[in-house]
Design a protein around this motif. Structure first.
Motif, mmCIF file in Angstrom:
data_model
loop_
_atom_site.group_PDB
_atom_site.id
_atom_site.type_symbol
_atom_site.label_atom_id
_atom_site.label_comp_id
_atom_site.label_asym_id
_atom_site.label_seq_id
_atom_site.Cartn_x
_atom_site.Cartn_y
_atom_site.Cartn_z
ATOM 1 N N ALA B 3 -9.485 83.659 19.916
ATOM 2 C CA ALA B 3 -10.273 82.466 20.219
ATOM 3 C C ALA B 3 -11.750 82.800 20.163
ATOM 4 O O ALA B 3 -12.152 83.942 20.399
ATOM 5 C CB ALA B 3 -9.915 81.922 21.596
ATOM 6 N N GLU B 25 -12.316 77.167 21.905
ATOM 7 C CA GLU B 25 -10.885 76.916 21.759
ATOM 8 C C GLU B 25 -10.187 77.668 22.882
ATOM 9 O O GLU B 25 -10.720 78.643 23.389
ATOM 10 C CB GLU B 25 -10.385 77.352 20.373
ATOM 11 C CG GLU B 25 -10.834 78.751 19.965
ATOM 12 C CD GLU B 25 -10.619 79.022 18.474
ATOM 13 O OE1 GLU B 25 -9.865 78.298 17.839
ATOM 14 O OE2 GLU B 25 -11.212 79.985 17.968
ATOM 15 N N LEU B 59 -10.879 87.764 22.074
ATOM 16 C CA LEU B 59 -11.730 86.632 22.444
ATOM 17 C C LEU B 59 -13.181 86.954 22.125
ATOM 18 O O LEU B 59 -13.645 88.072 22.357
ATOM 19 C CB LEU B 59 -11.580 86.319 23.938
ATOM 20 C CG LEU B 59 -10.145 86.210 24.456
ATOM 21 C CD1 LEU B 59 -10.138 86.029 25.972
ATOM 22 C CD2 LEU B 59 -9.426 85.053 23.775
#
Lengths: 239, 307
Positions: B3, B25, B59
């Motif tokens: 993400a 997201e 991430l």
């Protein structure tokens, strides 16, 4: 060819470079009650080796590589005026390593202690080996690399002297401050010898890495403790 | 899970600052929030849209603050690093860039490392000369009565192209001696506050006034210190030395470090130190930063000790 005895001379706690005046944060840990016995010392030394020791090994090896290149270039320049083209580059690398240690030492007290020990080591190095007189104000790990290069030692040996020095200093301070059993204390050092070798090999393998990628492991309580310690009016060790 | 979140704040002639981009997201969802006193600052909260970070997650958070823009990023809750179903490391890369005259306050809730986790946070902050920063990082070693997994936090701060701070912290089974008296001494929480203020460059001394603070025996209560000299240096029983202000070399920056039994104690120490008068009065610009609002509790805890 330089042999093992030269490494022993450099790594010896009796080298007149002022190392005995520093406890590597041990005095602060003892006085604050964090460290009371052999078990506490074991944890202290392991943590110090994994943080300060790892950084010291990496920067000593990297500085040794740079200082050896400078020396080789200087020797070439003596023989042939055309040589020594990347001399300036490696001198710059030594400056950059010094700044890299500033960036890894947030505690002003620890920065001062490192520079005091670096200057003392360079002074000893000038008297014992042929250390470049222009190198005076360096952090201790960089000074160690420079002096090791002058003594003819390879980067891995500069690194092992650095890693070992970060634990042998506090270990002998612990004997003095806490009256711990010297056999027990040296058993701890013997147990950590393998880890010193491992860190030195890693340091030598990565001695040419960009400075920001070199190890930067920190020990919050060594930093906090150093600031507290620097404010005491009476203390046995300088740091 | 992979993400990415991206936040871009730019100066706005009417509102002071506006968001030119705010994308995310799950589990990285930025949401605009509105503080009562914004001072032209845009505030947003990161809302965790999924559990984690879990082992295997990758991430990325990218933050850009333009010239003269002001951005504050918080999170609604602590994040919990957990082992993943298929093992593997969870990684969080945070990249922040702040232009000259811009200001970024990054004040998320702590990261908790659960048992068995394998997590790595890599933070890279690049400030142009003249940028202002307040960056908080807090780590809790395990949930209640739980041993921590492997957590590694790597931080690089550059100011005007020069690296001012390279600071990594490793805890957990792979980090030798991390709970010993050199590193955390059994403390279950550790935190830092990184403060950069270009106003310090104008001060006569290269390093801001040094200050050491030692907590009283029952520290963590959030009450103001009662004893303190004009230099800001505190004297107390040395066994309670748990926090310090560390002026960095080579730039207008300082790191506040604190350890404690729990995240509340660490937050209290960071908050209290961050509002101390550790800078000379003449560097008034630093005082204008609403650092007292680092956390809501700080303003009441420090009100009595401000002047």
């Amino acid at each position: 060819m330089t042999g093992l005895a030269t490494l022993l001379v450099l790594a010896d706690g009796r080298l007149p470079a002022g190392g005995h005046a520093h406890s590597g944060g041990l005095e602060a840990a003892v006085s604050s009650g964090r460290l009371r016995d052999l078990a506490g010392l074991s944890g202290f030394l392991r943590g110090r080796l994994a943080t300060t020791g790892r950084i010291t090994a990496a920067f000593a090896a990297a500085a040794c590589v740079a200082a050896r290149t400078v020396r080789a270039a200087d020797a070439d320049a003596d023989a042939d005026a055309d040589a020594g083209h990347d001399d300036a580059l490696d001198r710059h690398r030594l400056d950059a390593l010094d700044e890299g240690l500033d960036a890894r030492t947030p505690s002003p007290a620890l920065r001062r202690a490192s520079r005091v020990q670096g200057r003392a080591l360079l002074r000893a190095g000038r008297a014992i080996w042929s250390v470049d007189p222009a190198q005076r104000d360096r952090h201790h790990p960089v000074a160690l690399g420079i002096v090791a290069a002058a003594a003819g030692l390879p980067p891995a040996e500069a690194a092992v002297a650095g890693a070992y020095g970060t634990v042998s200093g506090p270990a002998s301070a612990a004997v003095r401050l806490l009256g711990l059993d010297p056999y027990g204390v040296h058993s701890l050092l013997a147990e950590l010898a393998g880890e010193c070798d491992r860190l030195a090999a890693l340091a030598a393998a990565r001695a040419g890495d960009p400075i920001d990628l070199l190890p930067a492991d920190s020990a919050p309580l060594l930093e906090i403790g150093a600031e507290v310690h620097a404010n005491w009016e009476v203390r046995l060790f300088a740091s | 899970m992979r993400a990415q979140a991206r936040i871009v704040a730019v100066a706005d002639p009417v509102r002071g600052t506006r968001l030119a981009a705010m994308r995310g997201e799950p589990p990285l969802l930025p949401r605009r929030t509105f503080p009562s006193d914004s001072e032209g600052e845009v505030q947003l909260h990161l809302v965790g849209g999924a559990a984690g970070p879990l082992g295997g997650d990758d991430l990325r958070i990218e933050i850009e603050v333009g010239p003269d823009a002001r951005l504050c990023v918080r999170s609604v809750a602590a994040s919990l690093a957990l082992p993943g179903p298929a093992g593997g490391q969870s990684r969080l890369h945070i990249t922040a860039r702040v232009a000259a005259g811009g200001r970024l306050r990054w004040l998320p809730e702590p990261l908790i490392g659960a048992a068995g986790c394998d997590h790595r946070t890599v933070t890279s902050i690049a400030l142009a000369e003249g940028a202002t920063l307040l960056w908080r990082e807090e780590l809790v070693c395990g949930r209640y009565a739980e041993p921590v997994g492997d957590v590694r936090i790597e931080t690089t701060l550059r100011y005007g192209g020069r690296t001012l701070l390279r600071n990594d912290l490793a805890v957990g089974p792979r980090a030798s001696g991390w709970s010993g008296p050199a590193v955390l001494d059994g403390a279950r929480a550790v935190g830092s506050l990184l403060v950069v203020d270009p106003a310090w460059s104008d001060a006569t001394s290269q390093e801001p006034t040094r200050c050491v603070w030692m907590a009283g025996p029952d520290d963590g209560s959030g009450r103001p210190d009662s004893a303190g000299g004009p230099t800001g240096v505190r004297r107390a029983a040395p066994e309670h030395s748990t926090a310090a202000v560390l002026p960095l070399a080579g730039g207008p920056a300082m790191l506040v470090n604190a350890v404690g039994a729990d995240p509340r104690a660490v937050r209290a120490r960071l908050d209290r130190l961050s509002v101390r008068r550790y800078v000379p009065e003449r560097t008034a610009r630093f005082r204008a930063i609403p650092i007292a609002r680092v956390s809501p509790a700080a303003s009441s805890a420090t009100a009595g000790d401000a002047e």
